[in-house]
Motif scaffolding. Structure first.
Motif, mmCIF file in Angstrom:
data_model
loop_
_atom_site.group_PDB
_atom_site.id
_atom_site.type_symbol
_atom_site.label_atom_id
_atom_site.label_comp_id
_atom_site.label_asym_id
_atom_site.label_seq_id
_atom_site.Cartn_x
_atom_site.Cartn_y
_atom_site.Cartn_z
ATOM 1 N N UNK A 42 0.800 -1.226 0.000
ATOM 2 C CA UNK A 42 0.000 0.000 0.000
ATOM 3 C C UNK A 42 0.831 1.273 0.000
ATOM 4 N N UNK A 43 2.119 1.174 0.241
ATOM 5 C CA UNK A 43 2.905 2.402 0.428
ATOM 6 C C UNK A 43 2.950 3.302 -0.808
ATOM 7 N N UNK A 44 2.774 2.735 -1.988
ATOM 8 C CA UNK A 44 2.819 3.535 -3.210
ATOM 9 C C UNK A 44 1.441 3.805 -3.809
ATOM 10 N N UNK A 45 0.394 3.517 -3.047
ATOM 11 C CA UNK A 45 -0.961 3.814 -3.525
ATOM 12 C C UNK A 45 -1.223 5.320 -3.448
ATOM 13 N N UNK A 46 -2.405 5.705 -3.836
ATOM 14 C CA UNK A 46 -2.794 7.118 -3.812
ATOM 15 C C UNK A 46 -2.964 7.576 -2.355
ATOM 16 N N UNK A 47 -2.189 8.567 -1.921
ATOM 17 C CA UNK A 47 -2.309 9.065 -0.552
ATOM 18 C C UNK A 47 -3.698 9.627 -0.220
ATOM 19 N N UNK A 48 -4.464 9.982 -1.241
ATOM 20 C CA UNK A 48 -5.808 10.499 -0.999
ATOM 21 C C UNK A 48 -6.754 9.401 -0.517
ATOM 22 N N UNK A 49 -6.434 8.150 -0.832
ATOM 23 C CA UNK A 49 -7.323 7.042 -0.459
ATOM 24 C C UNK A 49 -6.667 6.020 0.461
ATOM 25 N N UNK A 50 -5.362 6.109 0.667
ATOM 26 C CA UNK A 50 -4.650 5.123 1.475
ATOM 27 C C UNK A 50 -3.944 5.784 2.657
ATOM 28 N N UNK B 129 -1.876 4.334 4.635
ATOM 29 C CA UNK B 129 -0.472 3.899 4.594
ATOM 30 C C UNK B 129 0.331 4.771 3.633
ATOM 31 N N UNK B 130 -0.181 4.984 2.435
ATOM 32 C CA UNK B 130 0.515 5.824 1.455
ATOM 33 C C UNK B 130 0.682 7.246 1.982
ATOM 34 N N UNK B 131 -0.327 7.735 2.693
ATOM 35 C CA UNK B 131 -0.260 9.087 3.261
ATOM 36 C C UNK B 131 0.860 9.169 4.307
ATOM 37 N N UNK C 191 9.108 9.655 7.986
ATOM 38 C CA UNK C 191 9.343 8.957 9.254
ATOM 39 C C UNK C 191 8.947 9.757 10.495
ATOM 40 N N UNK C 192 9.053 11.070 10.452
ATOM 41 C CA UNK C 192 8.673 11.866 11.626
ATOM 42 C C UNK C 192 7.187 11.714 11.930
ATOM 43 N N UNK C 193 6.359 11.793 10.894
ATOM 44 C CA UNK C 193 4.907 11.620 11.072
ATOM 45 C C UNK C 193 4.599 10.190 11.510
ATOM 46 N N UNK C 194 5.311 9.216 10.935
ATOM 47 C CA UNK C 194 5.109 7.817 11.321
ATOM 48 C C UNK C 194 5.432 7.623 12.798
ATOM 49 N N UNK C 195 6.538 8.188 13.234
ATOM 50 C CA UNK C 195 6.954 8.063 14.633
ATOM 51 C C UNK C 195 5.939 8.736 15.556
ATOM 52 N N UNK C 196 5.431 9.872 15.152
ATOM 53 C CA UNK C 196 4.422 10.580 15.949
ATOM 54 C C UNK C 196 3.168 9.733 16.101
#
Length: 134
Positions: free
Chosen positions: A15-23, A25-27, A33-38
């Protein structure tokens, strides 16, 4: 459980390369990484709050969110679940099943091979000292 986390990890990679508007995970991958860690920290705090409040059902739900966000961060960092399982096996070989590795070095048995044939007992580590559980 490792099978479930493996499947979740593979789903995150897919899913990491899907459309960030609908995924979601992609978002997260798009935001870095900063947002992921948060997000991971937020979920950990929610688990803690729910546990302190005695809400087991919420702990279960938030734990699932925590594991999802952990696998996202692993994928971003290039860490595979089997890397974590290998580290857990290494620690078990050294100390048995332990709650946490001690901060100070412990004297470990000298063995000819890197894998200890007989497992050590399950221990609970309190502070810097290890004690056997009965």
């Amino acid at each position: 459980m490792s099978d479930s986390l493996e499947r979740l990890y593979l789903a995150v990679l897919a899913a990491k390369d899907l459309d960030p508007a609908t995924s979601r995970t992609a978002r997260l991958f798009q935001r870095g990484p900063s947002k992921m860690a948060k997000k991971l920290a937020e979920e950990a705090i929610e688990v803690v709050i729910d546990a302190v409040n005695g809400d087991s059902e919420a702990v279960i739900r938030e734990s699932a969110d925590l594991l999802y966000n952990l696998t996202v961060l692993w994928a971003s960092a290039g860490v595979r679940p089997e890397d974590v399982w290998r580290e857990m096996a290494r620690r078990e070989d050294l100390l048995g099943i332990a709650e946490k590795l001690p901060k100070s070095p412990m004297k470990l048995p000298k063995v000819a091979s890197p894998r200890i044939s007989a497992r050590r007992p399950i221990v609970a580590l309190e502070g810097r000292a290890a004690r056997k559980r009965h």
